[in-house]
Design a protein around this motif. Structure first.
Motif, PDB file in Angstrom:
ATOM      1  N   THR A   1     -15.501 -18.559  11.633  1.00 16.77           N
ATOM      2  CA  THR A   1     -14.212 -18.741  12.300  1.00 16.77           C
ATOM      3  C   THR A   1     -14.115 -17.737  13.443  1.00 16.77           C
ATOM      4  OG1 THR A   1     -11.794 -18.642  12.060  1.00 16.77           O
ATOM      5  CG2 THR A   1     -13.080 -17.177  10.662  1.00 16.77           C
ATOM      6  N   ALA A   2     -13.407 -18.158  14.502  1.00 16.22           N
ATOM      7  CA  ALA A   2     -13.175 -17.238  15.620  1.00 16.22           C
ATOM      8  C   ALA A   2     -12.088 -16.225  15.283  1.00 16.22           C
ATOM      9  CB  ALA A   2     -12.782 -18.034  16.867  1.00 16.22           C
ATOM     10  N   ASN A   3     -11.349 -16.454  14.201  1.00 17.38           N
ATOM     11  CA  ASN A   3     -10.226 -15.592  13.831  1.00 17.38           C
ATOM     12  C   ASN A   3     -10.616 -14.531  12.806  1.00 17.38           C
ATOM     13  OD1 ASN A   3      -8.462 -17.150  15.467  1.00 17.38           O
ATOM     14  ND2 ASN A   3      -8.275 -18.657  13.807  1.00 17.38           N
ATOM     15  N   THR A   4     -11.866 -14.151  12.754  1.00 17.05           N
ATOM     16  CA  THR A   4     -12.318 -13.186  11.766  1.00 17.05           C
ATOM     17  C   THR A   4     -11.603 -11.841  11.901  1.00 17.05           C
ATOM     18  OG1 THR A   4     -14.244 -11.960  10.962  1.00 17.05           O
ATOM     19  CG2 THR A   4     -14.253 -12.587  13.280  1.00 17.05           C
ATOM     20  N   ALA A   5     -11.294 -11.261  10.747  1.00 15.32           N
ATOM     21  CA  ALA A   5     -10.634  -9.950  10.712  1.00 15.32           C
ATOM     22  C   ALA A   5     -11.620  -8.833  10.401  1.00 15.32           C
ATOM     23  CB  ALA A   5      -9.525  -9.967   9.661  1.00 15.32           C
ATOM     24  N   ALA A   6     -12.919  -9.148  10.413  1.00 16.21           N
ATOM     25  CA  ALA A   6     -13.915  -8.195   9.935  1.00 16.21           C
ATOM     26  C   ALA A   6     -14.087  -6.991  10.856  1.00 16.21           C
ATOM     27  CB  ALA A   6     -15.258  -8.894   9.762  1.00 16.21           C
ATOM     28  N   GLY A   7     -14.009  -7.200  12.184  1.00 23.26           N
ATOM     29  CA  GLY A   7     -14.325  -6.122  13.118  1.00 23.26           C
ATOM     30  C   GLY A   7     -13.484  -4.870  12.956  1.00 23.26           C
ATOM     31  N   PRO A   8     -12.172  -4.946  13.116  1.00 21.58           N
ATOM     32  CA  PRO A   8     -11.342  -3.729  12.981  1.00 21.58           C
ATOM     33  C   PRO A   8     -11.432  -3.098  11.602  1.00 21.58           C
ATOM     34  CG  PRO A   8     -10.102  -5.530  14.008  1.00 21.58           C
ATOM     35  CD  PRO A   8     -11.381  -6.120  13.506  1.00 21.58           C
ATOM     36  N   LEU A   9     -11.523  -3.918  10.554  1.00 24.23           N
ATOM     37  CA  LEU A   9     -11.575  -3.379   9.193  1.00 24.23           C
ATOM     38  C   LEU A   9     -12.897  -2.660   8.930  1.00 24.23           C
ATOM     39  CD1 LEU A   9      -9.901  -6.350   7.308  1.00 24.23           C
ATOM     40  CD2 LEU A   9      -8.965  -4.049   7.607  1.00 24.23           C
ATOM     41  N   SER A  10     -13.992  -3.184   9.456  1.00 20.15           N
ATOM     42  CA  SER A  10     -15.284  -2.513   9.253  1.00 20.15           C
ATOM     43  C   SER A  10     -15.289  -1.142   9.908  1.00 20.15           C
ATOM     44  CB  SER A  10     -16.422  -3.371   9.802  1.00 20.15           C
ATOM     45  OG  SER A  10     -16.346  -3.455  11.214  1.00 20.15           O
ATOM     46  N   ALA A  11     -14.653  -1.038  11.083  1.00 15.36           N
ATOM     47  CA  ALA A  11     -14.572   0.259  11.750  1.00 15.36           C
ATOM     48  C   ALA A  11     -13.719   1.225  10.940  1.00 15.36           C
ATOM     49  CB  ALA A  11     -13.992   0.075  13.151  1.00 15.36           C
ATOM     50  N   HIS A  12     -12.624   0.731  10.380  1.00 12.92           N
ATOM     51  CA  HIS A  12     -11.722   1.594   9.605  1.00 12.92           C
ATOM     52  C   HIS A  12     -12.413   2.143   8.357  1.00 12.92           C
ATOM     53  CE1 HIS A  12      -7.973   3.101   7.905  1.00 12.92           C
ATOM     54  NE2 HIS A  12      -8.299   2.501   6.770  1.00 12.92           N
ATOM     55  N   TYR A  13     -13.190   1.285   7.675  1.00  9.30           N
ATOM     56  CA  TYR A  13     -13.839   1.697   6.418  1.00  9.30           C
ATOM     57  C   TYR A  13     -15.273   2.190   6.640  1.00  9.30           C
ATOM     58  CZ  TYR A  13      -9.894  -0.263   3.883  1.00  9.30           C
ATOM     59  OH  TYR A  13      -8.632  -0.519   3.405  1.00  9.30           O
ATOM     60  N   GLN A  14     -15.659   2.371   7.908  1.00  9.81           N
ATOM     61  CA  GLN A  14     -16.977   2.898   8.284  1.00  9.81           C
ATOM     62  C   GLN A  14     -18.113   2.082   7.671  1.00  9.81           C
ATOM     63  OE1 GLN A  14     -16.993   7.101   7.383  1.00  9.81           O
ATOM     64  NE2 GLN A  14     -15.344   7.552   8.813  1.00  9.81           N
ATOM     65  N   VAL A  15     -17.997   0.766   7.801  1.00 13.95           N
ATOM     66  CA  VAL A  15     -19.022  -0.153   7.320  1.00 13.95           C
ATOM     67  C   VAL A  15     -19.823  -0.650   8.524  1.00 13.95           C
ATOM     68  CG1 VAL A  15     -19.446  -2.393   6.212  1.00 13.95           C
ATOM     69  CG2 VAL A  15     -17.642  -0.882   5.342  1.00 13.95           C
ATOM     70  N   PRO A  16     -21.133  -0.440   8.561  1.00 11.84           N
ATOM     71  CA  PRO A  16     -21.927  -0.996   9.661  1.00 11.84           C
ATOM     72  C   PRO A  16     -21.776  -2.519   9.690  1.00 11.84           C
ATOM     73  CG  PRO A  16     -23.225   0.561   8.376  1.00 11.84           C
ATOM     74  CD  PRO A  16     -21.964   0.316   7.613  1.00 11.84           C
ATOM     75  N   MET A  17     -21.490  -3.083  10.864  1.00 17.24           N
ATOM     76  CA  MET A  17     -21.239  -4.515  10.956  1.00 17.24           C
ATOM     77  C   MET A  17     -22.011  -5.126  12.115  1.00 17.24           C
ATOM     78  SD  MET A  17     -17.689  -6.577  11.586  1.00 17.24           S
ATOM     79  CE  MET A  17     -17.858  -8.033  12.626  1.00 17.24           C
ATOM     80  N   LEU A  18     -22.516  -6.332  11.877  1.00 17.53           N
ATOM     81  CA  LEU A  18     -23.220  -7.111  12.888  1.00 17.53           C
ATOM     82  C   LEU A  18     -22.654  -8.529  12.866  1.00 17.53           C
ATOM     83  CD1 LEU A  18     -26.419  -5.658  11.497  1.00 17.53           C
ATOM     84  CD2 LEU A  18     -25.997  -5.424  13.935  1.00 17.53           C
TER      85      LEU A  18
END
Length: 381
Positions: A296-313
């Motif tokens: 989905t284009a509406n993913t909420a993963a980006g800001p939350l991964s930064a907050h919880y210090q989770v490496p994200m791709l």
């Protein structure tokens, strides 16, 4: 001589006199008794002539009795294992075969003093479904030391950067279709293989794939916006935090040696910031990374991964969105184009025959085209 004849005549007269005094009823009873005696004697004689003793056959061993009682020597229709494993959900294993508790033991050879008797060839073994030798257990994985995140500890070694564009190939839906999953694991790597946590025999399947040089992630089932079933143990937006954490824990216990997760379906769940906050908090505590499949284009993963210090791709290309040879070839060409432009491209495919065939031809050409094939962890900045 004359005296003997007189005695016989006298006895006959007495018998006739006795019979005359019996009356009609007595005479009938006497006649019936005589008939019974005569018939019994004849039956005994005839029975003795017709009876022949039959030699008993060889006694069944306990193993043969068990097989005979369970019908193990009757042929059964073979199950379509491949069809069961290509379904969306794995089927339950069938009932275990009946195995005798303690099969009889026999001496390896008869004693030297006794000459073995010649006997006909033994029938085939009747315990039909005994399993073959169990697979050799894989060596245990060593837990990450304190202070080292799991995604670094279990990362597969990547080739040394040489300035060439890098490509990551992720194959989702691994494990349920065993036959095609093995074909994918046999491809040259390093690939990144995403395993559905409800597939069977995951420790063995993933252990072999890792031994072949591939990186592992968990393909986490998440709620889609449509009516498709993401499978058992899926993360759903209606679940409370405790249930989400319990499902995460169960799915993350299905095998070992993985570096993170990506979403299976999940177009509804990955857009839900409340549910994704629970996921990111758990990944951060475990030292795991997150690959957003971007369903989905509406993913909420980006800001939350930064907050919880989770490496994200994030995924760039779906390889088999159009599941034809031409469609996959066009997707691979797009992967090359993005890698040349951005220095990195992440593609996601599935264990379909057309995808496996295309990768079999395409992967060996990457080096001569000036690309580096790397695992997912090599793309973390």
């Amino acid at each position: 001589m004359k005296r003997g004849r007189d005695s016989v005549v006298r006895a006959r007269r007495l018998a006739l006199l006795w019979l005359s005094r019996l009356g009609t009823g007595g005479r009938i009873a006497l006649a019936l008794a005589a008939l019974v005696l005569v018939a019994g004697g004849m039956t005994a004689l005839l029975g003795q002539e017709r009876y022949h003793p039959v030699a008993a056959g060889p006694a069944l061993t306990p193993m043969e009795e068990e097989a005979d009682a369970s019908g193990a020597d009757e042929p059964e229709d073979a199950s379509d294992e491949e069809a069961a494993e290509t379904a969306d959900l794995p089927t339950r294993p069938g009932a275990a075969p009946t195995v005798p508790v303690a099969p009889p033991s026999f001496p390896a050879q008869p004693p030297a003093s006794v000459e073995p008797a010649t006997s006909p060839a033994a029938p085939p073994a009747q315990v039909a479904a005994l399993p073959a030798a169990l697979p050799r257990p894989l060596p245990p994985l060593v837990a990450a030391p304190a202070g080292t995140p799991a995604w670094k500890h279990f990362a597969v070694a990547a080739p040394t950067p040489n300035g060439h564009p890098r490509i990551v190939i992720v194959i989702d839906d691994m494990g349920v279709d065993r036959h095609r999953s093995e074909k994918v694991a046999a491809l040259p790597g390093p690939l990144t293989l995403a395993w559905l946590p409800y597939a069977r025999d995951l420790p063995q399947q993933t252990g072999k794939a890792r031994a072949h040089g591939h990186e592992l992630i968990v393909h986490m089932p998440m709620e889609p916006t449509g009516k498709d079933d993401p499978g058992p143990g899926a993360l759903l937006t209606r679940l409370d935090e405790a249930t989400l954490r319990q499902r995460l824990s169960t799915n993350l216990s299905s095998f070992q040696g993985f570096v993170g997760i990506n979403n299976h379906m999940g177009s509804r769940f990955t857009a839900d910031s409340t549910g994704m906050a629970v996921v990111m908090a758990e990944l951060g505590a475990r030292g795991l990374l997150f690959l957003d499949s971007r369903t989905t284009a509406n993913t909420a993963a980006g800001p939350l991964s930064a907050h919880y210090q989770v490496p994200m791709l994030s995924r760039d290309v779906f390889l088999d969105h159009v599941m034809t040879a031409q469609g996959v070839a066009a997707s691979l060409a797009k992967v090359e184009q993005i890698a040349r432009k951005n220095g990195l491209a992440i593609a996601i495919g599935h264990p379909h025959d057309v995808t496996i065939a295309a990768l079999t031809q395409w992967l060996p050409t990457l080096s001569e085209k000036g690309f580096q094939l790397v695992p997912l962890t090599a793309a973390v900045k």
